[in-house]
Scaffold this active site. Sequence first.
Site, PDB file in Angstrom:
ATOM      1  N   ASP A  33     -18.811  -5.349  25.565  1.00 57.37           N
ATOM      2  CA  ASP A  33     -19.519  -4.184  25.844  1.00 57.37           C
ATOM      3  C   ASP A  33     -18.774  -2.889  26.472  1.00 57.37           C
ATOM      4  OD1 ASP A  33     -23.054  -3.901  26.784  1.00 57.37           O
ATOM      5  OD2 ASP A  33     -21.516  -2.397  27.310  1.00 57.37           O
ATOM      6  N   ASN A  93     -32.706  -7.262  26.244  1.00 57.39           N
ATOM      7  CA  ASN A  93     -33.878  -6.068  26.290  1.00 57.39           C
ATOM      8  C   ASN A  93     -34.618  -5.912  25.002  1.00 57.39           C
ATOM      9  OD1 ASN A  93     -32.777  -5.569  29.094  1.00 57.39           O
ATOM     10  ND2 ASN A  93     -31.025  -4.443  28.195  1.00 57.39           N
ATOM     11  N   GLY A  99     -36.214  -1.752  27.942  1.00 63.76           N
ATOM     12  CA  GLY A  99     -35.051  -0.889  28.332  1.00 63.76           C
ATOM     13  C   GLY A  99     -34.019  -1.087  27.098  1.00 63.76           C
ATOM     14  N   HIS A 104     -30.535  -3.138  17.372  1.00 62.99           N
ATOM     15  CA  HIS A 104     -30.310  -4.173  16.660  1.00 62.99           C
ATOM     16  C   HIS A 104     -30.073  -5.396  17.594  1.00 62.99           C
ATOM     17  CE1 HIS A 104     -27.507  -6.250  13.090  1.00 62.99           C
ATOM     18  NE2 HIS A 104     -27.405  -6.886  14.532  1.00 62.99           N
ATOM     19  N   HIS A 106     -29.528  -8.251  20.251  1.00 65.58           N
ATOM     20  CA  HIS A 106     -28.485  -8.641  20.809  1.00 65.58           C
ATOM     21  C   HIS A 106     -28.853  -9.187  22.128  1.00 65.58           C
ATOM     22  CE1 HIS A 106     -29.365  -4.568  22.125  1.00 65.58           C
ATOM     23  NE2 HIS A 106     -28.664  -4.889  23.370  1.00 65.58           N
ATOM     24  N   HIS A 108     -27.035  -9.973  25.673  1.00 65.63           N
ATOM     25  CA  HIS A 108     -25.909  -9.706  26.864  1.00 65.63           C
ATOM     26  C   HIS A 108     -25.458 -10.678  27.275  1.00 65.63           C
ATOM     27  CE1 HIS A 108     -26.724  -5.217  27.064  1.00 65.63           C
ATOM     28  NE2 HIS A 108     -28.134  -5.602  26.645  1.00 65.63           N
TER      29      HIS A 108
END
Length: 120
Positions: A33, A93, A99, A104, A106, A108
């Site tokens: 990130d 999210n 949020g 796309h 994903h 985290h």
Amino acid sequence: MSYDKNNIFAKILRGEIPCKKVYENEYVLSFYDTNPKKKIHVLVIPKNEYIDLDDFTNKASDKEIVEFNKAILHVVKMLKISSHERGYRVLSNIGKDGGQEVPHFHYHIFGGEQIGKMVV
Ligand code: AMP
């Protein structure tokens, strides 16, 4: 809502924008990130076009779903933060209240230090 082919992760997948890659296979791409919230902050995305977890679960093949989860395990082992090591947190999210900024799907992956409260 339809998939926005111009979202930033779609551009990364097409090679139009660079990323700091962690891992890639036929089904997924994992990269760091750019605005890390923890010492280790990595993203895992499917290569096919899914907006969010709901869309992925509705439309992805069983093989893609299995491979996505296996890729997370592979990445945390690569980063030496698996459950046998320091541990980590995964988070996705979804939508407005969730949020989500990039449409796309994903996950985290956070690690490398104490992650803290589940929700702040
Ligand atoms: P979310 O709010 O779950 O949609 O998270 C999107 C994440 O993508 C944020 O943590 C951003 O810092 C991250 N991000 C945005 N642009 C990039 C990029 N070009 N490369 C890597 N991560 C990015």
